[in-house]
Motif scaffolding. Sequence first.
Motif, PDB file in Angstrom:
ATOM      1  N   GLY A  50       0.796  -1.230   0.000  1.00 53.56           N
ATOM      2  CA  GLY A  50       0.000   0.000   0.000  1.00 53.56           C
ATOM      3  C   GLY A  50       0.823   1.273   0.000  1.00 53.56           C
ATOM      4  O   GLY A  50       0.303   2.346   0.344  1.00 53.56           O
ATOM      5  N   LEU A  51       2.105   1.179  -0.383  1.00 51.16           N
ATOM      6  CA  LEU A  51       2.953   2.373  -0.437  1.00 51.16           C
ATOM      7  C   LEU A  51       2.380   3.384  -1.421  1.00 51.16           C
ATOM      8  O   LEU A  51       2.098   3.059  -2.568  1.00 51.16           O
ATOM      9  CB  LEU A  51       4.380   1.988  -0.855  1.00 51.16           C
ATOM     10  N   ARG A  52       2.205   4.612  -0.954  1.00 51.41           N
ATOM     11  CA  ARG A  52       1.701   5.692  -1.801  1.00 51.41           C
ATOM     12  C   ARG A  52       2.791   6.721  -2.026  1.00 51.41           C
ATOM     13  O   ARG A  52       3.641   6.947  -1.163  1.00 51.41           O
ATOM     14  CB  ARG A  52       0.464   6.324  -1.167  1.00 51.41           C
ATOM     15  N   GLY A  53       2.776   7.336  -3.195  1.00 53.38           N
ATOM     16  CA  GLY A  53       3.805   8.307  -3.561  1.00 53.38           C
ATOM     17  C   GLY A  53       3.944   9.414  -2.540  1.00 53.38           C
ATOM     18  O   GLY A  53       2.954  10.022  -2.147  1.00 53.38           O
ATOM     19  N   ARG A  54       5.175   9.668  -2.118  1.00 56.85           N
ATOM     20  CA  ARG A  54       5.428  10.654  -1.071  1.00 56.85           C
ATOM     21  C   ARG A  54       5.756  12.038  -1.638  1.00 56.85           C
ATOM     22  O   ARG A  54       6.146  12.934  -0.897  1.00 56.85           O
ATOM     23  CB  ARG A  54       6.591  10.202  -0.179  1.00 56.85           C
ATOM     24  N   GLY A  55       5.570  12.224  -2.942  1.00 58.38           N
ATOM     25  CA  GLY A  55       5.921  13.505  -3.554  1.00 58.38           C
ATOM     26  C   GLY A  55       4.814  14.523  -3.557  1.00 58.38           C
ATOM     27  O   GLY A  55       5.029  15.677  -3.913  1.00 58.38           O
ATOM     28  N   GLY A  56       3.597  14.128  -3.195  1.00 59.23           N
ATOM     29  CA  GLY A  56       2.510  15.094  -3.156  1.00 59.23           C
ATOM     30  C   GLY A  56       1.149  14.522  -3.501  1.00 59.23           C
ATOM     31  O   GLY A  56       0.178  14.731  -2.792  1.00 59.23           O
ATOM     32  N   ALA A  57       1.066  13.778  -4.595  1.00 58.85           N
ATOM     33  CA  ALA A  57      -0.235  13.296  -5.062  1.00 58.85           C
ATOM     34  C   ALA A  57      -0.723  12.066  -4.308  1.00 58.85           C
ATOM     35  O   ALA A  57      -1.923  11.805  -4.241  1.00 58.85           O
ATOM     36  CB  ALA A  57      -0.177  13.009  -6.560  1.00 58.85           C
ATOM     37  N   GLY A  58       0.207  11.283  -3.768  1.00 60.47           N
ATOM     38  CA  GLY A  58      -0.181  10.089  -3.023  1.00 60.47           C
ATOM     39  C   GLY A  58      -0.675   8.947  -3.887  1.00 60.47           C
ATOM     40  O   GLY A  58      -1.420   8.078  -3.418  1.00 60.47           O
ATOM     41  N   ASN A 209       9.127   9.994  -6.420  1.00 61.75           N
ATOM     42  CA  ASN A 209       9.781  10.878  -5.461  1.00 61.75           C
ATOM     43  C   ASN A 209      10.872  10.129  -4.686  1.00 61.75           C
ATOM     44  O   ASN A 209      10.838   8.901  -4.563  1.00 61.75           O
ATOM     45  CB  ASN A 209       8.711  11.435  -4.510  1.00 61.75           C
ATOM     46  N   VAL A 210      11.816  10.867  -4.145  1.00 62.97           N
ATOM     47  CA  VAL A 210      12.920  10.289  -3.376  1.00 62.97           C
ATOM     48  C   VAL A 210      12.406   9.413  -2.237  1.00 62.97           C
ATOM     49  O   VAL A 210      12.816   8.253  -2.081  1.00 62.97           O
ATOM     50  CB  VAL A 210      13.819  11.410  -2.793  1.00 62.97           C
ATOM     51  N   GLU A 211      11.510   9.970  -1.422  1.00 65.83           N
ATOM     52  CA  GLU A 211      11.038   9.235  -0.247  1.00 65.83           C
ATOM     53  C   GLU A 211      10.263   7.982  -0.631  1.00 65.83           C
ATOM     54  O   GLU A 211      10.325   6.967   0.076  1.00 65.83           O
ATOM     55  CB  GLU A 211      10.176  10.153   0.626  1.00 65.83           C
ATOM     56  N   SER A 212       9.544   8.034  -1.752  1.00 66.57           N
ATOM     57  CA  SER A 212       8.806   6.856  -2.220  1.00 66.57           C
ATOM     58  C   SER A 212       9.768   5.709  -2.497  1.00 66.57           C
ATOM     59  O   SER A 212       9.564   4.578  -2.027  1.00 66.57           O
ATOM     60  CB  SER A 212       8.024   7.187  -3.505  1.00 66.57           C
ATOM     61  N   ILE A 213      10.811   6.000  -3.264  1.00 69.50           N
ATOM     62  CA  ILE A 213      11.787   4.968  -3.630  1.00 69.50           C
ATOM     63  C   ILE A 213      12.587   4.515  -2.408  1.00 69.50           C
ATOM     64  O   ILE A 213      12.893   3.327  -2.246  1.00 69.50           O
ATOM     65  CB  ILE A 213      12.736   5.498  -4.731  1.00 69.50           C
ATOM     66  N   ALA A 214      12.912   5.456  -1.508  1.00 66.31           N
ATOM     67  CA  ALA A 214      13.694   5.106  -0.316  1.00 66.31           C
ATOM     68  C   ALA A 214      12.924   4.202   0.635  1.00 66.31           C
ATOM     69  O   ALA A 214      13.528   3.508   1.471  1.00 66.31           O
ATOM     70  CB  ALA A 214      14.126   6.384   0.408  1.00 66.31           C
ATOM     71  N   SER A 215      11.596   4.180   0.525  1.00 66.01           N
ATOM     72  CA  SER A 215      10.779   3.330   1.395  1.00 66.01           C
ATOM     73  C   SER A 215      10.737   1.883   0.911  1.00 66.01           C
ATOM     74  O   SER A 215      10.404   0.969   1.681  1.00 66.01           O
ATOM     75  CB  SER A 215       9.348   3.876   1.468  1.00 66.01           C
ATOM     76  N   VAL A 216      11.061   1.668  -0.364  1.00 67.16           N
ATOM     77  CA  VAL A 216      10.922   0.341  -0.971  1.00 67.16           C
ATOM     78  C   VAL A 216      11.843  -0.712  -0.336  1.00 67.16           C
ATOM     79  O   VAL A 216      11.384  -1.822  -0.018  1.00 67.16           O
ATOM     80  CB  VAL A 216      11.136   0.426  -2.502  1.00 67.16           C
ATOM     81  N   PRO A 217      13.151  -0.432  -0.124  1.00 67.14           N
ATOM     82  CA  PRO A 217      14.016  -1.477   0.456  1.00 67.14           C
ATOM     83  C   PRO A 217      13.517  -1.973   1.812  1.00 67.14           C
ATOM     84  O   PRO A 217      13.625  -3.166   2.123  1.00 67.14           O
ATOM     85  CB  PRO A 217      15.370  -0.762   0.610  1.00 67.14           C
TER      86      PRO A 217
END
Length: 433
Positions: A50-58, A209-217
Motif C-alpha cells: 500500500g505504499l503511496r507516492g510521497r511527492g505530493g499526489a499520493g 519521489n525520493v522518499e517513495s523509492i527510499a521506502s521500498v528497500p
Amino acid sequence: MALSPVLSRYWDEPSSWTLESYLRHGGYTGLTTALAMSPDEVIGTVKDAGLRGRGGAGFPTGLKWSFIPQGDGKPHYLVVNADESEPGTCKDMPLLMATPHVLVEGIIIAAYAIRASRAFVYVRGEVIPVVRRLHTAVAEAYAAGYLGTDIGGSGFDLELIVHAGAGAYICGEETALLDSLEGKRGQPRLRPPFPAVAGLYACPTVVNNVESIASVPLILQNGIEWFRSMGSEKSPGFTLYSLSGHVNNPGQYEAPLGITLRELLEYGGGVRTGHRLKFWTPGGSSTPMFTDEHLDVPLDYEGVAAAGSMLGTKALQIFDETTCVVRAVLRWTEFYAHESCGKCTPCREGTYWLVQILQRMERGEGNDSDLQKLLDISESILGKSFCALGDGAASPIVSSFTYFRDEYVAHVENRGCPFDPRLAELMVGEPMS
C-alpha cells in the motif's frame, strides 16, 4: 502516538552516509530479497504493502509501476524526482545527505521491477553538497557491485546517472522534469500520453519521489505486514513531516501517517513561546491552508482531503498570530509568479495580476473591487492551467479568503496592513502612501 524512526533511525550517527554504515544497518538486504523474486512479484509486494507516492499526489507506487507495458521492445526508464523546491518542503534533501544509499538500493529494486536498465536521479541544482554526496554513494555502489552489470549474479544490469537541474521550480512537475532531462526547456507536457507510455525519450518511464523509492528497500526487508502495521488502512506506513516556521523546535519528524499536528507540535516543543497558532499549511504553500480548528485532522491522504486540503509534501509551515495573512499569501504568490514557466495563459497572466493586486493592497491602495478580483482571477487559474502550479498559486488565496476574509477587508478599509506598516514597506519595496 509513539514515534519509531525508520528512514531516519541512524541519521545522527557519524558518517551515516557511507556504504559501510549502510551495510551495518542491514543495507542492500532488501535488494537480495528482490532479486530472488520475479519483477512482477516485486511489483505485487509494493502494491500489497500500500505504499503511496510521497511527492505530493499520493498515487499508489506499485500501481504506477504496473502501468509500464511489458514486451513492447522499448527501453524502460526510472527517474527519481529529487527537485525538491516547494516552499516549506525539506525532507528529501536531509534524507539524501544522511543516507543516500537507501535511495540507491530503492532505485535498483524499482528498476528491476519495471525492467529498466537505466535510471536517473534529477537533483535540485542549488544543493551542491547533496549532489556530491549522491555521486559518492553511486560510485561506492558501483565499486561494490550493486550497480553495473550482472548485479548480485542475477543477470540484471543497471546504469545510474545523477543529473543536477538548473534551479527551476517547474521542473518538479514530472513531465517538465523529463523535458529538462532531455536537454530541453523545462515545461509541462500535454497528457495523454502519460510517462508510463511515452516518457523519457518517448519510452515507458516511471517517475517517483525520493522518499517513495527510499521506502521500498524497507518493505522488501521487513515485509508487507510490518509496513501496514503503521499508518492508516488507506495510507499505510511511515513518512517524514517537515515542521517549520513559528515552532520552538523545527525539523524533520518521522511518524506514521495519520498523526495530527497537535501531536507533532508536542514533539516540536509547541508554537513559539508566548504565541498561539493562527494558520498552517499541511503540505507546503501550494496546499489550502488550515487554522487552529484543524489541529486534530489526521495527517494522511484521506484525512487532510476530507478537511478540504491536500497532504502534499507534508511541509507543515506554522504561523502564529503576529503574521499578516495577506503578506504571507503575497510572498507565496510572488514565488509562483516568478516560477511560472509561461507556457499557459491562465498561470502566466493570472499569477502576475494576483501579485499586482496583493502588492496594491499592502501599499494601502486597494479598493473593495480588489477583493472580488482576487477570487475571480484565482477561479480563472484553478483547474484551468497546464499543470498544478496554477492550482498551487490559487489555493493560498482561496483558502485564506475562507478563513481570513476580514483581514483582506481590513487592508482596504485601513488603507494598508493593520500589522506593522514598516514590514509592509519592506514587503513591496515602496513607501506606504
